[in-house]
Design an enzyme around this catalytic site. Structure first.
Site, short mmCIF file in Angstrom:
data_model
loop_
_atom_site.label_atom_id
_atom_site.label_comp_id
_atom_site.label_asym_id
_atom_site.label_seq_id
_atom_site.Cartn_x
_atom_site.Cartn_y
_atom_site.Cartn_z
N TYR A 171 -14.45 21.68 27.78
CA TYR A 171 -13.57 22.31 26.77
C TYR A 171 -13.44 23.80 27.02
O TYR A 171 -13.43 24.61 26.10
CB TYR A 171 -14.07 22.01 25.36
CG TYR A 171 -14.21 20.53 25.11
CD1 TYR A 171 -13.08 19.74 24.96
CD2 TYR A 171 -15.46 19.91 25.09
CE1 TYR A 171 -13.19 18.37 24.79
CE2 TYR A 171 -15.57 18.54 24.91
CZ TYR A 171 -14.44 17.77 24.76
OH TYR A 171 -14.54 16.42 24.60
N ARG A 184 -13.38 28.04 22.48
CA ARG A 184 -14.40 27.47 21.61
C ARG A 184 -15.06 28.48 20.66
O ARG A 184 -15.26 28.17 19.48
CB ARG A 184 -15.49 26.75 22.42
CG ARG A 184 -14.98 25.54 23.19
CD ARG A 184 -16.12 24.75 23.83
NE ARG A 184 -16.90 24.05 22.84
CZ ARG A 184 -18.09 24.40 22.44
NH1 ARG A 184 -18.70 25.46 22.96
NH2 ARG A 184 -18.73 23.70 21.52
N CYS A 205 -4.81 40.44 21.52
CA CYS A 205 -4.54 41.18 20.28
C CYS A 205 -4.81 40.32 19.05
O CYS A 205 -3.91 39.97 18.29
CB CYS A 205 -3.08 41.66 20.30
SG CYS A 205 -2.72 42.88 19.02
N GLU A 206 -6.06 39.96 18.87
CA GLU A 206 -6.54 39.20 17.72
C GLU A 206 -7.97 39.63 17.41
O GLU A 206 -8.79 39.77 18.34
CB GLU A 206 -6.56 37.69 18.03
CG GLU A 206 -5.22 37.05 18.27
CD GLU A 206 -4.47 36.73 17.00
OE1 GLU A 206 -5.05 36.87 15.90
OE2 GLU A 206 -3.29 36.34 17.10
N TYR A 218 -14.38 27.26 16.98
CA TYR A 218 -15.51 26.61 16.33
C TYR A 218 -16.63 27.57 15.95
O TYR A 218 -17.67 27.12 15.47
CB TYR A 218 -16.14 25.56 17.27
CG TYR A 218 -15.24 24.50 17.79
CD1 TYR A 218 -14.46 23.71 16.94
CD2 TYR A 218 -15.17 24.22 19.16
CE1 TYR A 218 -13.64 22.71 17.44
CE2 TYR A 218 -14.36 23.22 19.67
CZ TYR A 218 -13.60 22.47 18.80
OH TYR A 218 -12.80 21.47 19.30
#
Length: 413
Positions: free
Chosen positions: A370, A312, A342-343, A316
């Site tokens: 969620y 989330r 790795c982001e 978002y």
């Protein structure tokens, strides 16, 4: 009172210390309170006492079998969006006769599965879906009970990704098209018209969008009745928000009062599809600080949970509370709570003021909805375990995946 509270400087869930859960089951780990789940359901259910109603918990918020079983034993129905969710609801003890089937892309096989199970209703979302359902039911020698999910074109004032009742949404049939679709459905040999469904979005914190949508729905119900189509139920969907940061969610009592006023004296049964409101505040994601990486511009606390565990915030830009399980005295700094994926978008929280050290445990709050249900194996990371706490007992209700689980269904050429 929240099921998560500090005692003697340590965060507990009911009567179990979160540190004890981490020691026993490891991290990352989703932890849910049975008492909080049951209290949320009962608050919703009791608000409509005396009115004919059915609560159909929305599985998409959290589909763990133990969670579903808790709600099934309380008498809940279920709102599903796939054949897999139907199988889960039944496996958890749910009654198919209390199941409503939503979703814009129902496959013929899923329709067959639901018809064979004897579900309460299909929430039909397009003319082509209606034609497919009529054909499938005909082949099976059955009549499919339906509602149309009607798009009232009401702005729910929520994040655009979870607003579902606007004209540009993929969900539902256009309000102007609904009367003709109902008349057509009433003539089909393998369809039985039962109700009307609306669902305008999720994490809604204002009452007025619900009032506007419900009024439009009832106007349509009256138009249909005047034309000889009497509906037996109205499904008002779900979407009531919870508190993550500084929101002021609509009280269930206020929502119920509004609905009661609009439906007073009417014959239609009420159906609701709450998800987040029943489970969101009942869970936390427990994670451990692996490294601290202070910097000239930002300070990073690298934890063992990541965007694959809780999507989330990355998806978002959602805000979740972060609390130290054992708050420590010391130098409070502003931290970016990030994971090992790795982001650059792999973060769980930004700009949090905490005194931290490697090995500290953190509880990412309001993670019961969620959370695990949206998790993945990105970077070949096994998904977290899930634990339900019942008073002084902690129950493992989903074991942690192993790396071997991740490629058990794969083959080398």
């Amino acid at each position: 009172m929240s099921a998560f509270a500090y005692r003697d400087g340590e965060l507990f869930v009911e009567r179990v210390a979160l540190s004890a859960i981490a020691a026993r089951f490891g991290t990352p780990c989703y932890v849910y309170s049975r008492a909080a789940l049951e209290a949320a359901y009962r608050e919703y259910d009791e608000a409509f006492a005396g009115a004919e109603h059915l609560i159909c918990y929305a599985l998409k918020a959290n589909s763990n079998l133990a969670v579903l079983g808790i709600f099934a034993r309380l008498g809940s129905g279920f709102d599903i969006v796939s054949g897999g969710e139907l199988a889960r609801a039944i496996a958890a003890g749910g009654d198919p006769a209390k199941v409503v089937f939503s979703g814009v892309g129902k496959r013929a096989s899923e329709m067959e599965q639901a018809l064979a199970a004897g579900i309460l209703c299909f929430n039909v979302e397009s003319a082509e879906e209606l034609a497919r359902l009529d054909a499938v039911a005909g082949r099976m020698g059955k009549r499919a009970p339906i509602s149309f999910r009607v798009n009232p074109d009401v702005d729910p004032k929520t994040h655009p990704y979870i607003a579902t009742g606007l004209a540009q949404s993929k969900f539902g049939v256009a309000f102007a098209d609904a009367p003709a679709l109902y008349r057509h459905a009433a003539k089909l040999p393998n369809v039985a018209v039962h109700g009307l469904d609306i669902h305008i979005g999720s994490q809604i914190t204002e009452l007025e969008p619900y009032r506007e949508a419900a009024r439009k729905a009832l106007d349509l119900v009256d138009v249909l009745r005047a034309g000889g189509i009497a509906l037996t139920h109205v499904d008002l969907g779900g979407g009531l928000g919870i508190r993550y940061r500084d929101e002021h969610p609509v009280r269930i009592s206020e929502y119920a009062e509004m609905v009661r006023d609009l439906f007073r004296g009417r014959p239609e049964r009420l159906v609701f599809e709450p998800g987040r409101r029943l489970v969101g505040g009942a869970g936390v994601l427990l994670t451990k600080v692996e490294f601290l990486k202070p910097g000239a511009v930002k300070n990073f606390a690298i934890v063992d949970a990541a965007m694959n565990d809780l999507l989330r915030p990355s998806l978002y830009d959602a805000w979740h509370p972060v609390d130290a399980v054992r708050p420590r005295a010391g130098d409070v700094k502003e931290w970016e709570i990030v994971g090992p994926v790795c982001e650059s978008g792999d973060f769980l929280a930004r700009g949090r003021h905490l005194a931290l050290a490697p090995g500290d445990l953190l509880a990412i709050g309001a993670a019961g909805a969620y959370g695990h249900v949206m998790s993945s194996n990105y970077n070949s990371r096994p998904r977290a375990c899930e634990v339900v706490v019942d008073d002084s007992q902690a129950h493992l209700v989903r074991r942690r995946e192993t790396v071997e689980d991740l490629f058990a269904h794969e083959r080398v050429l």
